[in-house]
Design an enzyme around this catalytic site. Structure first.
Site, PDB file in Angstrom:
ATOM      1  N   GLU A   1      24.862  86.225  42.884  1.00 59.95           N
ATOM      2  CA  GLU A   1      24.419  86.767  44.169  1.00 59.95           C
ATOM      3  C   GLU A   1      23.333  85.858  44.742  1.00 59.95           C
ATOM      4  O   GLU A   1      22.348  85.566  44.051  1.00 59.95           O
ATOM      5  CB  GLU A   1      23.848  88.180  43.993  1.00 59.95           C
ATOM      6  CG  GLU A   1      24.880  89.215  43.579  1.00 59.95           C
ATOM      7  CD  GLU A   1      24.271  90.596  43.324  1.00 59.95           C
ATOM      8  OE1 GLU A   1      24.949  91.588  43.610  1.00 59.95           O
ATOM      9  OE2 GLU A   1      23.133  90.676  42.826  1.00 59.95           O
TER      10      GLU A   1
ATOM     11  N   HIS B   1      20.925  85.352  41.684  1.00 59.58           N
ATOM     12  CA  HIS B   1      21.060  86.346  40.616  1.00 59.58           C
ATOM     13  C   HIS B   1      22.354  86.145  39.840  1.00 59.58           C
ATOM     14  O   HIS B   1      23.444  86.456  40.329  1.00 59.58           O
ATOM     15  CB  HIS B   1      21.007  87.755  41.234  1.00 59.58           C
ATOM     16  CG  HIS B   1      21.060  88.848  40.224  1.00 59.58           C
ATOM     17  ND1 HIS B   1      21.735  90.029  40.432  1.00 59.58           N
ATOM     18  CD2 HIS B   1      20.531  88.935  38.969  1.00 59.58           C
ATOM     19  CE1 HIS B   1      21.610  90.796  39.365  1.00 59.58           C
ATOM     20  NE2 HIS B   1      20.892  90.156  38.462  1.00 59.58           N
TER      21      HIS B   1
ATOM     22  N   ASN C   1      24.123  95.866  41.381  1.00 59.56           N
ATOM     23  CA  ASN C   1      23.362  96.926  40.716  1.00 59.56           C
ATOM     24  C   ASN C   1      23.183  98.157  41.602  1.00 59.56           C
ATOM     25  O   ASN C   1      22.987  99.259  41.108  1.00 59.56           O
ATOM     26  CB  ASN C   1      22.005  96.407  40.232  1.00 59.56           C
ATOM     27  CG  ASN C   1      22.168  95.531  39.000  1.00 59.56           C
ATOM     28  OD1 ASN C   1      23.211  95.573  38.334  1.00 59.56           O
ATOM     29  ND2 ASN C   1      21.184  94.713  38.708  1.00 59.56           N
TER      30      ASN C   1
ATOM     31  N   SER D   1      16.564  90.749  38.433  1.00 60.71           N
ATOM     32  CA  SER D   1      17.673  91.666  38.697  1.00 60.71           C
ATOM     33  C   SER D   1      17.206  92.928  39.412  1.00 60.71           C
ATOM     34  O   SER D   1      18.027  93.623  39.992  1.00 60.71           O
ATOM     35  CB  SER D   1      18.402  92.033  37.403  1.00 60.71           C
ATOM     36  OG  SER D   1      17.534  92.158  36.346  1.00 60.71           O
TER      37      SER D   1
HETATM   38  P1  NAD Z   1      14.382  86.743  28.000  1.00 62.42           P
HETATM   39  O1  NAD Z   1      13.360  87.681  27.496  1.00 62.42           O
HETATM   40  O2  NAD Z   1      15.581  86.433  27.167  1.00 62.42           O
HETATM   41  O3  NAD Z   1      13.697  85.340  28.382  1.00 62.42           O
HETATM   42  C1  NAD Z   1      12.553  85.220  29.174  1.00 62.42           C
HETATM   43  C2  NAD Z   1      11.905  83.905  28.798  1.00 62.42           C
HETATM   44  O4  NAD Z   1      10.824  83.649  29.714  1.00 62.42           O
HETATM   45  C3  NAD Z   1      11.289  83.899  27.394  1.00 62.42           C
HETATM   46  O5  NAD Z   1      11.815  82.839  26.645  1.00 62.42           O
HETATM   47  C4  NAD Z   1       9.798  83.723  27.654  1.00 62.42           C
HETATM   48  O6  NAD Z   1       9.142  82.980  26.674  1.00 62.42           O
HETATM   49  C5  NAD Z   1       9.806  82.996  28.979  1.00 62.42           C
HETATM   50  N1  NAD Z   1       8.545  83.102  29.712  1.00 62.42           N
HETATM   51  C6  NAD Z   1       7.744  84.159  29.841  1.00 62.42           C
HETATM   52  N2  NAD Z   1       6.670  83.836  30.597  1.00 62.42           N
HETATM   53  C7  NAD Z   1       6.805  82.543  30.952  1.00 62.42           C
HETATM   54  C8  NAD Z   1       6.038  81.641  31.738  1.00 62.42           C
HETATM   55  N3  NAD Z   1       4.875  82.027  32.282  1.00 62.42           N
HETATM   56  N4  NAD Z   1       6.498  80.380  31.889  1.00 62.42           N
HETATM   57  C9  NAD Z   1       7.632  79.978  31.316  1.00 62.42           C
HETATM   58  N5  NAD Z   1       8.411  80.787  30.554  1.00 62.42           N
HETATM   59  C10 NAD Z   1       8.009  82.063  30.389  1.00 62.42           C
HETATM   60  O7  NAD Z   1      14.836  87.324  29.420  1.00 62.42           O
HETATM   61  P2  NAD Z   1      16.250  87.144  30.158  1.00 62.42           P
HETATM   62  O8  NAD Z   1      17.168  88.216  29.704  1.00 62.42           O
HETATM   63  O9  NAD Z   1      16.652  85.742  30.078  1.00 62.42           O
HETATM   64  O10 NAD Z   1      15.833  87.527  31.655  1.00 62.42           O
HETATM   65  C11 NAD Z   1      15.151  86.624  32.474  1.00 62.42           C
HETATM   66  C12 NAD Z   1      15.214  87.112  33.915  1.00 62.42           C
HETATM   67  O11 NAD Z   1      16.590  87.251  34.297  1.00 62.42           O
HETATM   68  C13 NAD Z   1      14.590  88.465  34.158  1.00 62.42           C
HETATM   69  O12 NAD Z   1      14.002  88.476  35.434  1.00 62.42           O
HETATM   70  C14 NAD Z   1      15.762  89.410  34.110  1.00 62.42           C
HETATM   71  O13 NAD Z   1      15.560  90.601  34.848  1.00 62.42           O
HETATM   72  C15 NAD Z   1      16.830  88.564  34.772  1.00 62.42           C
HETATM   73  N6  NAD Z   1      18.214  88.949  34.425  1.00 62.42           N
HETATM   74  C16 NAD Z   1      18.540  89.307  33.163  1.00 62.42           C
HETATM   75  C17 NAD Z   1      19.846  89.650  32.862  1.00 62.42           C
HETATM   76  C18 NAD Z   1      20.232  90.041  31.470  1.00 62.42           C
HETATM   77  O14 NAD Z   1      21.258  90.722  31.308  1.00 62.42           O
HETATM   78  N7  NAD Z   1      19.503  89.632  30.446  1.00 62.42           N
HETATM   79  C19 NAD Z   1      20.831  89.612  33.872  1.00 62.42           C
HETATM   80  C20 NAD Z   1      20.468  89.195  35.158  1.00 62.42           C
HETATM   81  C21 NAD Z   1      19.153  88.881  35.420  1.00 62.42           C
END
Ligand code: NAD
Length: 503
Positions: free
Chosen positions: A157, A145, A195, A124
């Site tokens: 996006e 995204h 954003n 994001s």
């Molecule tokens: P999260 O912390 O819920 O999940 C991340 C997952 O990635 C975890 O389960 C972790 O174990 C796993 N992980 C870490 N390293 C890894 C690897 N090397 N190989 C495989 N798995 C691995 O995070 P999230 O909220 O799901 O966010 C994930 C991505 O999405 C981020 O880049 C975040 O910026 C983006 N995002 C989040 C949101 C939100 O509101 N949560 C919205 C849009 C985008």
């Protein structure tokens, strides 16, 4: 590349957290095969089972067919390693928001998949180009995204880097559509569309608080009642959490080389530093109970201490001001009797500047904001040293007409003009620098942030020339580049063109 609507289309998802699970769910409901992997032991299996449980609830609610669910069970696989991704047509990375980690994971994905597999990231806040920096075949890399919670947020996006192939962009638009989302295409730039475009709403609100013009409760009430936003900017900040929106604001501000248009103000930092993060800490701009309900929210309503005025003198303002005075039942005097309130509706000027420019007596000058909807609430503004009885005479007449009054300190642009002009201007700037096409910017902000109008539609509705005047006047009075009009806005307003007119 395979047709994204092929029945055997397979998407690999790396990271089984909140976003990875949500993406897996919409991929399954879109009829795709899903392979989910997470580095944490058991997380991919747990992720698949959580997704299938959510889908089973949809069956209970009658929103999904039992047979379809059975088919989805057969199409969802938890993978213990990326070695199982060789058959994927698309891989979406959704691991933690960490550049080094994402670059490393991209390297691992590249060695696991075939040469024509498209690779996307759900980041994001990191530039897609930074994540793709070390990759060999950057033409197949883009951003995809999604918004949280994915199954409920329709927007996605599609982010293209300078090196992303056009057929990869089309491919991801088709994938997003098949997943039941509404795709918008954006350039790789800080904050992409949503954003980035969402910054003005909260930063200008914080600036109004900082300037001592109005309280968070007053700002929120005006943005809800007069401008049609579902939530005010201050309650929205409390909902997302200041620990989330402050750093996001800083990343975009520095991403655009400290453009003052994107700067936030000290009250925002103070909330962060004092740990008043919003609902999660029970305190932010407002106070909350354990269930997240607001406790004793301060009233945004002004209580006049004087009876309703009987007559007013109009200062400029034209037909709209005349109609407003008539709706309040106020007699409009042809010449100043030296006693009645002087009613004005300035655009981008404060009462002080208006009084100096027109010679209107600042003590009796009462400004009302007619730029937005006044059917439920009216903002009134006065100069320092103004006679409270003049303001309250007008306020009492407004209240007698069945509306609420928000009384604020002197400010160029009141509340609604300032915030809406800043949103519109940022939308215009996004169009100018080519972040996305005007219709895509509008669509993204309506779907992603629930805005009643997109920023360019807002400019069109307010009138491009009015928005330009508001900003030019605020910039002239404050001397701040924060309010400098976008060239996109200035050109279209000056030529009398629709704001969506392309270059
Ligand atoms: P999260 O912390 O819920 O999940 C991340 C997952 O990635 C975890 O389960 C972790 O174990 C796993 N992980 C870490 N390293 C890894 C690897 N090397 N190989 C495989 N798995 C691995 O995070 P999230 O909220 O799901 O966010 C994930 C991505 O999405 C981020 O880049 C975040 O910026 C983006 N995002 C989040 C949101 C939100 O509101 N949560 C919205 C849009 C985008």
């Amino acid at each position: 590349m395979i047709d994204p609507n092929d029945k055997d289309f397979t998407v690999g998802i790396v990271g089984a957290g909140a976003m990875g699970q949500g993406i897996a769910q919409v991929a399954l409901t879109g009829g795709m095969n899903v392979i989910l992997h997470d580095v944490r032991e058991g997380a991919a299996e747990a992720g698949i089972s959580a997704v299938l449980k959510r889908l089973a609830r949809l069956v209970e609610k009658g929103k999904l067919d039992e047979k379809e669910l059975a088919a989805m069970r057969g199409r969802a696989i938890a993978a213990s390693s990326l070695g199982e991704f060789s058959a994927c047509h698309l891989v979406i990375e959704a691991v933690f928001e960490d550049l080094d980690l994402k670059q490393r994971v991209f390297g691992e994905i590249e060695s696991a998949v075939s040469g024509d597999c498209v690779i996307a990231t759900n980041t994001s806040s990191i530039l897609i180009s930074s994540i793709a920096r070390a990759s060999e075949n950057r033409g197949r890399i883009a951003g995809l995204h999604f918004f949280n919670p994915v199954p409920l947020m329709r927007l996605v996006e599609v982010i293209r880097c300078p090196e992303t192939r056009p057929d990869v962009v089309d491919f991801l638009v088709a994938v997003g559509t098949r997943m039941g989302r509404t795709p918008v295409v954006a350039k790789d730039a800080p904050g992409f569309i949503v954003n980035f475009g969402g910054r003005s709403y909260t930063t200008e609100a914080m600036r109004i608080v900082h300037d001592g013009v109005a309280t968070p409760a007053q700002i929120d009430a005006v943005m809800r009642d007069c401008c049609g936003f579902r939530m005010g900017p201050c309650e929205l900040m409390d909902l997302t959490g200041v620990d989330v929106n402050f750093p996001a604001t800083q990343v975009i501000y520095s991403g655009y080389n400290d453009d003052p248009r994107l700067k936030t103000s000290f009250p925002h930092r103070l909330l962060l530093e004092s740990g008043q993060l919003g609902r999660k800490t029970h305190r932010g701009n407002f106070r909350y109970d354990d269930k997240g309900a607001m406790i004793d929210p301060p009233s945004p309503d002004h209580v006049p201490g004087a009876p309703a005025a009987k007559s007013v003198v109009l200062c400029e303002g034209g037909d709209a001001l005349k109609a407003f005075a008539a709706a309040l039942g106020l007699a409009v005097l042809g010449s100043d009797d030296g006693k009645s309130p002087l009613l004005a509706s300035p655009l981008g000027e404060d009462c002080t500047a208006f009084s100096v420019r027109t010679g209107a007596d600042y003590r009796r000058l009462v400004a009302v904001d007619l730029s937005a909807d006044t059917s439920r609430r009216v903002t009134v503004m006065t100069a320092p040293g103004a006679d409270a009885a003049a303001r309250d005479g007008v306020a009492a007449a407004i209240i007698a007409s069945g509306r609420s009054v928000t009384a604020i300190k002197d400010s160029p642009g009141f509340i609604a003009q300032r915030i809406r002009a800043m949103i519109a201007n940022l939308g215009c700037e996004m169009a100018q620098i080519g972040v996305a096409a005007p219709d895509q910017i509008d669509l993204a902000l309506k779907l992603g942030l629930n805005y009643p109008l997109g920023p360019l539609e807002m400019a069109e509705t307010m009138g491009a020339a009015s928005v330009l005047s508001i900003l030019a006047n605020i910039q002239a009075l404050t001397g701040e580049d924060r309010y400098r009009p976008s060239a996109w806005l200035r050109r279209r307003a000056s030529l009398g063109l629709s704001i969506a007119t392309p270059d």
